[in-house]
Motif scaffolding. Structure first.
Motif, PDB file in Angstrom:
ATOM      1  N   GLU A   1     -13.160   6.048  -5.725  1.00 30.16           N
ATOM      2  CA  GLU A   1     -12.157   5.706  -6.744  1.00 30.16           C
ATOM      3  C   GLU A   1     -11.451   4.407  -6.383  1.00 30.16           C
ATOM      4  N   MET A   2     -11.102   4.230  -5.115  1.00 31.61           N
ATOM      5  CA  MET A   2     -10.481   2.973  -4.700  1.00 31.61           C
ATOM      6  C   MET A   2     -11.424   1.792  -4.897  1.00 31.61           C
ATOM      7  N   GLU A   3     -12.697   2.013  -4.599  1.00 33.83           N
ATOM      8  CA  GLU A   3     -13.682   0.943  -4.800  1.00 33.83           C
ATOM      9  C   GLU A   3     -13.795   0.583  -6.278  1.00 33.83           C
ATOM     10  N   ARG A   4     -13.806   1.596  -7.132  1.00 36.11           N
ATOM     11  CA  ARG A   4     -13.904   1.363  -8.578  1.00 36.11           C
ATOM     12  C   ARG A   4     -12.714   0.570  -9.094  1.00 36.11           C
ATOM     13  N   LEU A   5     -11.533   0.847  -8.517  1.00 40.88           N
ATOM     14  CA  LEU A   5     -10.307   0.197  -8.968  1.00 40.88           C
ATOM     15  C   LEU A   5     -10.030  -1.123  -8.244  1.00 40.88           C
ATOM     16  N   GLY A   6     -10.893  -1.497  -7.308  1.00 42.88           N
ATOM     17  CA  GLY A   6     -10.686  -2.731  -6.571  1.00 42.88           C
ATOM     18  C   GLY A   6      -9.533  -2.660  -5.589  1.00 42.88           C
TER      19      GLY A   6
ATOM     20  N   ALA B   1       0.828  -1.207   0.000  1.00 39.97           N
ATOM     21  CA  ALA B   1       0.000   0.000   0.000  1.00 39.97           C
ATOM     22  C   ALA B   1       0.859   1.253   0.000  1.00 39.97           C
ATOM     23  N   PRO B   2       1.044   1.885  -1.160  1.00 41.91           N
ATOM     24  CA  PRO B   2       1.728   3.187  -1.181  1.00 41.91           C
ATOM     25  C   PRO B   2       0.885   4.229  -0.452  1.00 41.91           C
ATOM     26  N   HIS B   3       1.499   5.372  -0.178  1.00 50.81           N
ATOM     27  CA  HIS B   3       0.760   6.458   0.453  1.00 50.81           C
ATOM     28  C   HIS B   3       0.686   7.652  -0.489  1.00 50.81           C
ATOM     29  N   ILE B   4      -0.276   8.523  -0.230  1.00 50.20           N
ATOM     30  CA  ILE B   4      -0.418   9.729  -1.027  1.00 50.20           C
ATOM     31  C   ILE B   4       0.879  10.544  -0.938  1.00 50.20           C
ATOM     32  N   GLY B   5       1.365  10.972  -2.079  1.00 46.29           N
ATOM     33  CA  GLY B   5       2.612  11.714  -2.171  1.00 46.29           C
ATOM     34  C   GLY B   5       3.779  10.878  -2.648  1.00 46.29           C
ATOM     35  N   MET B   6       3.642   9.559  -2.587  1.00 46.66           N
ATOM     36  CA  MET B   6       4.758   8.688  -2.942  1.00 46.66           C
ATOM     37  C   MET B   6       5.085   8.747  -4.434  1.00 46.66           C
ATOM     38  N   PHE B   7       4.070   8.971  -5.288  1.00 46.99           N
ATOM     39  CA  PHE B   7       4.287   8.975  -6.742  1.00 46.99           C
ATOM     40  C   PHE B   7       3.840  10.288  -7.384  1.00 46.99           C
ATOM     41  N   GLU B   8       3.940  11.381  -6.647  1.00 46.88           N
ATOM     42  CA  GLU B   8       3.425  12.628  -7.205  1.00 46.88           C
ATOM     43  C   GLU B   8       4.294  13.174  -8.336  1.00 46.88           C
ATOM     44  N   ASN B   9       5.572  12.771  -8.429  1.00 49.43           N
ATOM     45  CA  ASN B   9       6.390  13.196  -9.561  1.00 49.43           C
ATOM     46  C   ASN B   9       5.927  12.550 -10.855  1.00 49.43           C
ATOM     47  N   SER B  10       5.389  11.350 -10.757  1.00 44.07           N
ATOM     48  CA  SER B  10       4.903  10.634 -11.938  1.00 44.07           C
ATOM     49  C   SER B  10       3.429  10.888 -12.214  1.00 44.07           C
ATOM     50  N   ALA B  11       2.629  11.061 -11.155  1.00 46.77           N
ATOM     51  CA  ALA B  11       1.180  11.149 -11.319  1.00 46.77           C
ATOM     52  C   ALA B  11       0.606  12.532 -11.066  1.00 46.77           C
TER      53      ALA B  11
ATOM     54  N   ILE C   1      -6.509  11.761  -6.487  1.00 46.90           N
ATOM     55  CA  ILE C   1      -7.237  10.803  -7.328  1.00 46.90           C
ATOM     56  C   ILE C   1      -6.331  10.281  -8.434  1.00 46.90           C
ATOM     57  N   ASP C   2      -5.574  11.170  -9.056  1.00 46.78           N
ATOM     58  CA  ASP C   2      -4.628  10.734 -10.088  1.00 46.78           C
ATOM     59  C   ASP C   2      -3.561   9.813  -9.503  1.00 46.78           C
ATOM     60  N   GLN C   3      -3.139  10.107  -8.276  1.00 47.68           N
ATOM     61  CA  GLN C   3      -2.129   9.257  -7.643  1.00 47.68           C
ATOM     62  C   GLN C   3      -2.687   7.858  -7.367  1.00 47.68           C
ATOM     63  N   ILE C   4      -3.939   7.785  -6.942  1.00 49.50           N
ATOM     64  CA  ILE C   4      -4.571   6.477  -6.705  1.00 49.50           C
ATOM     65  C   ILE C   4      -4.657   5.699  -8.011  1.00 49.50           C
ATOM     66  N   LYS C   5      -5.029   6.373  -9.096  1.00 52.12           N
ATOM     67  CA  LYS C   5      -5.094   5.707 -10.406  1.00 52.12           C
ATOM     68  C   LYS C   5      -3.722   5.182 -10.815  1.00 52.12           C
ATOM     69  N   TYR C   6      -2.711   5.992 -10.586  1.00 51.92           N
ATOM     70  CA  TYR C   6      -1.356   5.577 -10.944  1.00 51.92           C
ATOM     71  C   TYR C   6      -0.939   4.349 -10.148  1.00 51.92           C
TER      72      TYR C   6
END
Length: 311
Positions: free
Chosen positions: A92-97, A44-54, A59-64
Motif C-alpha cells: 500500500e505504501m508503494e502504491r501511494l508513493g 512520517a506519522p505513525h500507526i495510531g496517530m490518526f485512528e480517530n479520523s481513519a 491500511i486505512d490509516q496509511i491511506k489517510y
C-alpha cells in the motif's frame, strides 16, 4: 472503498481544522473537505496517530496519511505484526508513493540484554534481531531500523562498555549492510540508566563501527532534554545522521506546543540537506496535545505552521 478527491490548497485543511468541517462524521464518507498538503519535508506519522479520523485498520490509516499529504510513515512495532499484514502495508505504501521510515529492531538491546555488558548471549539475541529485521524490511520496503544498545553495565568501566557496544554493532552491521539496511542508533532521555544518551557519544560510536549501516537517529525531543543546543549538535553530528524524529518539549507532543522552535530547526536541516542533495525522513514520534479528531486536525495544522519556513 471509494477514495475522495482532495483539493490541493493547504489553506483548505487549515480552515477545515479550525472550523471542524473535516472532523465531522466518517472520514470515508466525507466529500472534499480535507486538503492534500505539499509539505517541504518528508514527515512520517505513525500507526495510531490518526485512528480517530481513519479508523483502526492500518491500511486505512496509511491511506489517510497520504490523502492529507504525508509522504512517509513509520511504525516502531512493525516487527511484531503478522508477516501478511507487513506485506500488505508495504504494497500500500508503494502504491501511494510513500517512504517507509523506521521500525524498532526487536530486542536490539534493552535493560534485559544490554550490549554494554558484552555477554555473548545478549549479543546473540541482538544478532538474531538483525536477521529477522532483514526479512521484515523486505516485506515493507524499509531502509532504517532503530537500535537502542540498552542500559549501562555499571560494574564495568565506561570504555570497556563502549568497546562491547562497538563490537556488537559491527557484527550487526555485517548482517544488515548486504541488505541495504541502516541501523540508526537512538540516544534517549527516558531514564539515566540508558547507555546511549547524547549525539556526540553516538557520533563517536558510529565512527568506530565505521559502516554505512550504522548511523544516528537524532530525536530532537530527546536531545533537547539531554543536551539542548539543538542546531549546533545537528551540525557537529551531521555526517553520521541518517534519520530525525520529532517531539516538542515539555509534553512530547506536536511542534508549536513546547519550547522548541521547530520552524527554525526544520529550515536549518532543509537548507543544509538541500545543499548536499540529501533527504531525510522526519518521524513524528510524539503524542497529541488534544484528544479525538479535533486533536488530529490540530496536529496537521501545527505541521503546516512549522513547515511554512522559507529558504
Amino acid at each position: 472503498m471509494q477514495r475522495r478527491n482532495f483539493v490541493k490548497s493547504s489553506v483548505g485543511l487549515a480552515g477545515a481544522a479550525i472550523s471542524g468541517e473535516a472532523v465531522a462524521g466518517n472520514w470515508h464518507s466525507q466529500p472534499t473537505t480535507l486538503a492534500k498538503n505539499n509539505f517541504k519535508l518528508k514527515y512520517a506519522p505513525h500507526i495510531g496517530m490518526f485512528e480517530n479520523s481513519a479508523g483502526k485498520d492500518p491500511i486505512d490509516q496509511i491511506k489517510y496519511m497520504a490523502d492529507v499529504g504525508f509522504t512517509a510513515m513509520e511504525d516502531n512495532g512493525m516487527m511484531g505484526r503478522d508477516p501478511a499484514l507487513q506485506e500488505k502495508m508495504g504494497k500500500e505504501m508503494e502504491r501511494l508513493g510513500m517512504t517507509m521510515g523506521v521500525f524498532v529492531l526487536d530486542k536490539g538491546g534493552n535493560s534485559q540484554n544490554s550490549l554494554a555488558a558484552g555477554k555473548p548471549e545478549y549479543v546473540d539475541i541482538f544478532l538474531n534481531g538483525c536477521r529477522r529485521a532483514v526479512e521484515t524490511a523486505k516485506r515493507v520496503n524499509a531502509k532504517w531500523t532503530t537500535v537502542v544498545p540498552g542500559d549501562f553495565e555499571r560494574n564495568l568501566p565506561i570504555g570497556i562498555q563502549t568497546g562491547h557496544v562497538i563490537d556488537a554493532l559491527r557484527r550487526g552491521a555485517d548482517i544488515l549492510a548486504p541488505a541495504g539496511i541502516v541501523m540508526v542508533l537512538e540516544p534517549l532521555s527516558d531514564t539515566p540508566n540508558l547507555f546511549l544518551r547524547t549525539s556526540d557519544q553516538t557520533y563517536e560510536i558510529c565512527r568506530a563501527v565505521n559502516s554505512p549501516s550504522c548511523k544516528i537517529l537524532f530525536d530532537i525531543y530527546h536531545m533537547q532534554k539531554n543536551e539542548g543546543h539543538i542546531i549546533p549538535h545537528i551540525n557537529w553530528a551531521w555526517n553520521e545522521i541518517a534519520y530525525f524524529q520529532i517531539g516538542d518539549n515539555p509534553g512530547r507532543n506536536e511542534p508549536t506546543t513546547g519550547e522548541i522552535n521547530y520552524k527554525n530547526v526544520f529550515k536549518h536541516i532543509h537548507k543544509k540537506a538541500k545543499a548536499e542533495n540529501k533527504e531525510f525522513v522526519f518521524g513524528m514520534e510524539h503524542g497529541k496535545s488534544q484528544p479525538g479528531k479535533e486533536g488530529e486536525m490540530a496536529l496537521i495544522k501545527a505541521y503546516l505552521e512549522s513547515d511554512s519556513f522559507t529558504v
